[in-house]
Design a protein around this motif. Structure first.
Motif, PDB file in Angstrom:
ATOM      1  N   GLU A  54    -114.318 -64.197 -10.633  1.00 26.22           N
ATOM      2  CA  GLU A  54    -114.351 -65.354  -9.737  1.00 26.22           C
ATOM      3  C   GLU A  54    -115.503 -66.283 -10.099  1.00 26.22           C
ATOM      4  OE1 GLU A  54    -113.972 -64.746  -5.620  1.00 26.22           O
ATOM      5  OE2 GLU A  54    -112.248 -63.404  -5.775  1.00 26.22           O
ATOM      6  N   ASP A  55    -115.215 -67.585 -10.100  1.00 25.03           N
ATOM      7  CA  ASP A  55    -116.201 -68.582 -10.511  1.00 25.03           C
ATOM      8  C   ASP A  55    -117.483 -68.522  -9.695  1.00 25.03           C
ATOM      9  OD1 ASP A  55    -114.545 -69.513 -12.477  1.00 25.03           O
ATOM     10  OD2 ASP A  55    -113.800 -71.237 -11.336  1.00 25.03           O
ATOM     11  N   ALA A  56    -117.338 -68.353  -8.371  1.00 27.47           N
ATOM     12  CA  ALA A  56    -118.522 -68.373  -7.505  1.00 27.47           C
ATOM     13  C   ALA A  56    -119.466 -67.230  -7.845  1.00 27.47           C
ATOM     14  CB  ALA A  56    -118.104 -68.290  -6.036  1.00 27.47           C
ATOM     15  N   ILE A  57    -118.915 -66.083  -8.205  1.00 25.47           N
ATOM     16  CA  ILE A  57    -119.749 -64.930  -8.538  1.00 25.47           C
ATOM     17  C   ILE A  57    -120.337 -65.076  -9.935  1.00 25.47           C
ATOM     18  CG2 ILE A  57    -119.722 -62.429  -8.931  1.00 25.47           C
ATOM     19  CD1 ILE A  57    -117.681 -62.224  -6.640  1.00 25.47           C
ATOM     20  N   VAL A  58    -119.531 -65.590 -10.857  1.00 25.71           N
ATOM     21  CA  VAL A  58    -120.033 -65.842 -12.214  1.00 25.71           C
ATOM     22  C   VAL A  58    -121.217 -66.802 -12.160  1.00 25.71           C
ATOM     23  CG1 VAL A  58    -119.492 -66.847 -14.455  1.00 25.71           C
ATOM     24  CG2 VAL A  58    -117.823 -65.359 -13.326  1.00 25.71           C
ATOM     25  N   LYS A  59    -121.092 -67.863 -11.392  1.00 26.46           N
ATOM     26  CA  LYS A  59    -122.147 -68.874 -11.314  1.00 26.46           C
ATOM     27  C   LYS A  59    -123.393 -68.357 -10.616  1.00 26.46           C
ATOM     28  CE  LYS A  59    -118.973 -72.818 -11.363  1.00 26.46           C
ATOM     29  NZ  LYS A  59    -118.392 -73.931 -10.576  1.00 26.46           N
ATOM     30  N   SER A  60    -123.221 -67.455  -9.658  1.00 25.48           N
ATOM     31  CA  SER A  60    -124.370 -66.942  -8.898  1.00 25.48           C
ATOM     32  C   SER A  60    -125.164 -65.897  -9.668  1.00 25.48           C
ATOM     33  CB  SER A  60    -123.897 -66.318  -7.585  1.00 25.48           C
ATOM     34  OG  SER A  60    -123.282 -65.059  -7.813  1.00 25.48           O
ATOM     35  N   GLY A  61    -124.510 -65.288 -10.662  1.00 23.75           N
ATOM     36  CA  GLY A  61    -125.150 -64.182 -11.371  1.00 23.75           C
ATOM     37  C   GLY A  61    -125.029 -62.866 -10.640  1.00 23.75           C
ATOM     38  N   GLY A  62    -124.224 -62.838  -9.582  1.00 24.67           N
ATOM     39  CA  GLY A  62    -124.020 -61.605  -8.832  1.00 24.67           C
ATOM     40  C   GLY A  62    -123.260 -60.572  -9.653  1.00 24.67           C
ATOM     41  N   VAL A  63    -123.458 -59.317  -9.309  1.00 24.62           N
ATOM     42  CA  VAL A  63    -122.822 -58.216 -10.030  1.00 24.62           C
ATOM     43  C   VAL A  63    -122.250 -57.229  -9.017  1.00 24.62           C
ATOM     44  CG1 VAL A  63    -123.149 -56.321 -11.653  1.00 24.62           C
ATOM     45  CG2 VAL A  63    -124.446 -58.441 -11.948  1.00 24.62           C
ATOM     46  N   VAL A  64    -121.054 -56.721  -9.306  1.00 24.26           N
ATOM     47  CA  VAL A  64    -120.442 -55.699  -8.456  1.00 24.26           C
ATOM     48  C   VAL A  64    -120.219 -54.448  -9.292  1.00 24.26           C
ATOM     49  CG1 VAL A  64    -118.557 -55.119  -6.890  1.00 24.26           C
ATOM     50  CG2 VAL A  64    -119.274 -57.507  -7.131  1.00 24.26           C
ATOM     51  N   LYS A  65    -120.644 -53.292  -8.762  1.00 26.83           N
ATOM     52  CA  LYS A  65    -120.504 -52.022  -9.454  1.00 26.83           C
ATOM     53  C   LYS A  65    -119.906 -50.984  -8.502  1.00 26.83           C
ATOM     54  CE  LYS A  65    -124.617 -52.910 -12.297  1.00 26.83           C
ATOM     55  NZ  LYS A  65    -125.901 -52.335 -12.808  1.00 26.83           N
ATOM     56  N   PHE A  66    -119.446 -49.896  -9.065  1.00 28.78           N
ATOM     57  CA  PHE A  66    -118.859 -48.804  -8.276  1.00 28.78           C
ATOM     58  C   PHE A  66    -119.839 -47.648  -8.135  1.00 28.78           C
ATOM     59  CE2 PHE A  66    -116.833 -44.611  -8.467  1.00 28.78           C
ATOM     60  CZ  PHE A  66    -116.117 -44.618  -7.278  1.00 28.78           C
ATOM     61  N   VAL A  67    -119.810 -47.016  -6.960  1.00 29.27           N
ATOM     62  CA  VAL A  67    -120.512 -45.753  -6.770  1.00 29.27           C
ATOM     63  C   VAL A  67    -119.639 -44.883  -5.856  1.00 29.27           C
ATOM     64  CG1 VAL A  67    -121.872 -46.485  -4.765  1.00 29.27           C
ATOM     65  CG2 VAL A  67    -122.740 -44.684  -6.261  1.00 29.27           C
ATOM     66  N   TYR A  68    -119.566 -43.617  -6.160  1.00 33.35           N
ATOM     67  CA  TYR A  68    -118.655 -42.727  -5.434  1.00 33.35           C
ATOM     68  C   TYR A  68    -119.211 -42.322  -4.075  1.00 33.35           C
ATOM     69  CZ  TYR A  68    -115.828 -38.628  -4.316  1.00 33.35           C
ATOM     70  OH  TYR A  68    -115.016 -37.719  -3.682  1.00 33.35           O
ATOM     71  N   ASN A  69    -118.367 -42.488  -3.059  1.00 33.41           N
ATOM     72  CA  ASN A  69    -118.692 -42.025  -1.707  1.00 33.41           C
ATOM     73  C   ASN A  69    -117.399 -41.666  -0.990  1.00 33.41           C
ATOM     74  OD1 ASN A  69    -119.220 -43.579   1.404  1.00 33.41           O
ATOM     75  ND2 ASN A  69    -120.122 -41.613   0.874  1.00 33.41           N
ATOM     76  N   ASP A  70    -117.308 -40.436  -0.536  1.00 34.75           N
ATOM     77  CA  ASP A  70    -116.148 -39.951   0.213  1.00 34.75           C
ATOM     78  C   ASP A  70    -116.648 -39.578   1.601  1.00 34.75           C
ATOM     79  OD1 ASP A  70    -114.084 -38.524   1.399  1.00 34.75           O
ATOM     80  OD2 ASP A  70    -113.520 -37.495  -0.451  1.00 34.75           O
ATOM     81  N   ALA A  71    -116.153 -40.277   2.613  1.00 34.22           N
ATOM     82  CA  ALA A  71    -116.644 -40.075   3.979  1.00 34.22           C
ATOM     83  C   ALA A  71    -116.471 -38.643   4.459  1.00 34.22           C
ATOM     84  CB  ALA A  71    -115.933 -41.027   4.926  1.00 34.22           C
TER      85      ALA A  71
END
Length: 274
Positions: A54-71
């Motif tokens: 997404e352009d807005a995230i690319v421009k902001s420099g934001g990063v999304v990553k995964f981490v495992y969590n099972d409630a």
């Protein structure tokens, strides 16, 4: 232009869809490194790929990553927090978004199975306690941090059903204030956002049209919230804009429970609803 969360590291539980996903997206748009804490890695990775394009995230420099969590696995709360903090060297924000209930079994005080009540309260409350306890270790070392709990207006206004869900959310409201008071000396804040009925797939699938209409009749802003509107409230508590705000229980529910009980019927009769 800098984002409101530039460089901050956040973990958001139960965040592959609905409100949690909207929070992850909003944080990334504001420049955060956001960990999508979830059980299903395949689904999470697919969502992450979409967000990172997404352009807005690319421009902001934001990063999304995964981490495992099972409630359902208590140990994964601490392991998720530990992994994110180890990878980034810090943890600035925790959003406790997980919450569950089965409306078909979570009924009133007379008809809810005791085990259903106990299990619902248990998993909802410990999801906040365990994740917060793990996060406070890192926030305490840094003398900085923000915890945002996603509660529910159902924890403030008693309902005719879902007694376990409402009870668990009321307890989370109390825990929010308790954490706020205990951790303020370390410059750690804790606040809660209480959504009303929100237009997520879970709500659409779990509730009948008749029930939704009845609920909204007693909501002065007569519509459901969008997940993005809830995410905006969470963003405020996560950002430095709320640096002097802690222990707050913010209802984002269109005014549900605010008016006299007869409001819905009288407004409908008078045509005030439009």
């Amino acid at each position: 232009m800098s984002g409101r969360l530039d460089g901050k590291v956040a973990v958001v539980t139960a965040s592959t869809r609905g409100i949690g996903h909207a929070i992850v997206k909003r944080f990334a748009e504001e420049g955060a490194i956001v960990y999508m804490a979830a059980r299903n890695q395949e689904r999470a990775e697919a969502k992450i790929a979409e967000l990172m394009a997404e352009d807005a995230i690319v421009k902001s420099g934001g990063v999304v990553k995964f981490v495992y969590n099972d409630a359902s696995k208590d140990e994964t709360y601490a392991s998720a927090i530990d992994e994110a903090a180890a990878n980034e060297g810090r943890l600035d924000v925790l959003v406790n978004n997980f919450g569950t209930s089965n409306p078909r079994k979570d009924l009133d005080i007379e008809h809810t199975d005791p085990q259903e009540f106990i299990s619902t309260v248990d998993i909802n409350l410990k999801s906040v306690f365990l994740a917060s306890q793990a996060a406070l270790k890192y926030m305490g070392e840094a003398k900085s941090g923000s915890i945002v709990n996603i509660s529910s207006v159902g924890g403030s206004v008693p309902d005719i059903s879902q007694i376990a869900y409402g009870t668990s959310k009321a307890a989370i409201n109390y825990l929010t204030k308790l954490i706020a008071v205990h951790e303020a000396r370390k410059n750690i804040r804790c606040n809660a956002v209480l959504p009303g009925m929100t237009a997520t797939d879970a709500v659409q699938n779990a509730l009948t049209e008749d029930f939704r209409e009845f609920f909204l009749k007693h909501t002065p802003i007569r519509r459901m919230a969008t997940p993005e509107e809830i995410a905006n409230a969470v963003l405020y508590f996560a950002s430095d804009e709320s640096a002097f705000t802690t222990g707050q229980i913010l209802e984002v529910c269109g005014g549900y429970g605010l008016a006299a009980p007869v409001f819905g019927d009288l407004a409908e009769r008078s045509g005030a609803r439009g």
